[in-house]
Design a protein around this motif. Structure first.
Motif, PDB file in Angstrom:
ATOM      1  N   PRO A  41       0.865  -1.147   0.080  1.00 27.26           N
ATOM      2  CA  PRO A  41      -0.010   0.085  -0.072  1.00 27.26           C
ATOM      3  C   PRO A  41       0.936   1.268  -0.053  1.00 27.26           C
ATOM      4  N   PHE A  42       0.163   2.221  -0.385  1.00 28.00           N
ATOM      5  CA  PHE A  42       0.986   3.672  -0.310  1.00 28.00           C
ATOM      6  C   PHE A  42       1.221   3.991   1.168  1.00 28.00           C
ATOM      7  N   HIS A  43       2.424   4.284   1.426  1.00 28.24           N
ATOM      8  CA  HIS A  43       2.856   4.503   2.861  1.00 28.24           C
ATOM      9  C   HIS A  43       4.309   5.419   2.933  1.00 28.24           C
ATOM     10  N   HIS A  81       5.007   6.553  -0.584  1.00 31.29           N
ATOM     11  CA  HIS A  81       5.214   6.001  -1.860  1.00 31.29           C
ATOM     12  C   HIS A  81       4.730   4.665  -2.046  1.00 31.29           C
ATOM     13  N   GLN A  82       4.658   4.418  -3.339  1.00 33.15           N
ATOM     14  CA  GLN A  82       4.185   3.258  -3.608  1.00 33.15           C
ATOM     15  C   GLN A  82       4.389   2.875  -5.173  1.00 33.15           C
ATOM     16  N   ILE A 125       7.902   3.712  12.793  1.00 34.17           N
ATOM     17  CA  ILE A 125       6.545   4.011  12.490  1.00 34.17           C
ATOM     18  C   ILE A 125       6.318   4.249  11.318  1.00 34.17           C
ATOM     19  N   VAL A 126       5.215   3.638  10.824  1.00 34.62           N
ATOM     20  CA  VAL A 126       4.954   3.564   9.182  1.00 34.62           C
ATOM     21  C   VAL A 126       3.379   4.187   8.874  1.00 34.62           C
ATOM     22  N   GLU A 127       3.052   5.140   8.357  1.00 39.37           N
ATOM     23  CA  GLU A 127       1.900   5.691   8.130  1.00 39.37           C
ATOM     24  C   GLU A 127       1.329   5.405   6.744  1.00 39.37           C
ATOM     25  N   TYR A 128      -0.164   4.968   6.794  1.00 39.69           N
ATOM     26  CA  TYR A 128      -0.654   4.438   5.182  1.00 39.69           C
ATOM     27  C   TYR A 128      -1.820   5.595   4.997  1.00 39.69           C
ATOM     28  N   PRO A 129      -1.364   6.630   4.480  1.00 38.73           N
ATOM     29  CA  PRO A 129      -2.324   7.804   4.125  1.00 38.73           C
ATOM     30  C   PRO A 129      -3.762   7.447   3.484  1.00 38.73           C
TER      31      PRO A 129
END
Length: 172
Positions: free
Chosen positions: A56-58, A102-103, A125-129
């Motif tokens: 996923p976009f992250h 990015h993805q 810490i990773v975020e997934y917008p």
């Protein structure tokens, strides 16, 4: 038993894992930095079929990533932009906020093959917008209570489930 590391690995000798998730995500891949004896640098080999993405976009708050396209064509979604990519392209994904999310998406007709290289932070810490999730994790194995199997901390959540610092603490 400790696994013996190598200094040279040929991609053709790697054991690849094939996985699918829903309609968009699919890859044949493996991570192999540890096979090279690397502890602070991760490396993966990825083959993504047409119309699919390997993740996923992250965005990462601590780790930097770099991707090198070996073959195929696709699209690199980075922040609010989209870039056409092809064999020979090198893609940067520095640590940061949603502006560095990015993805990689295979928009071509053949598999998109690339290497992913990343720093390996002990805590990330990773975020997934797109979905509003976050991942908090440690990359440091810790011994469990029985003293044998390594375990790691890993939690996926959403900011709206935010708790007060003192929530659930005895006497608070």
């Amino acid at each position: 038993m400790a696994r013996e590391s190598k200094v040279v690995i040929n991609i053709a000798d790697l054991k690849l894992d094939h996985w699918k998730q829903g309609a968009l995500y699919e890859s044949v891949d493996t991570s192999f930095g540890t096979l090279l004896g690397l502890t602070g640098l991760g490396i993966s080999y990825n083959e993504v079929p047409p119309g699919k993405s390997g993740c996923p976009f992250h965005n990462h708050h601590v780790e930097d990533e770099l991707f090198y396209v070996i073959s195929g064509t696709g699209e690199y979604r980075f922040g609010g932009e989209r870039h056409a990519i092809k064999a020979g392209d090198t893609l940067g994904a520095p640590a940061g906020g949603p502006e560095t999310a990015h993805q990689i998406i295979n928009t071509g007709t053949a598999p998109l093959v690339y290497l992913g290289i990343s720093t390996m932070a002990k805590t990330e810490i990773v975020e997934y917008p797109d979905s509003g999730k976050f991942l908090a994790k440690t990359n440091r194995a810790k011994t469990n209570e029985e003293g044998s199997e390594p375990s790691r901390f890993r939690h996926i959540g959403r900011p709206e489930s935010d708790l007060d610092y003192w929530d659930g603490e005895p006497g608070a």
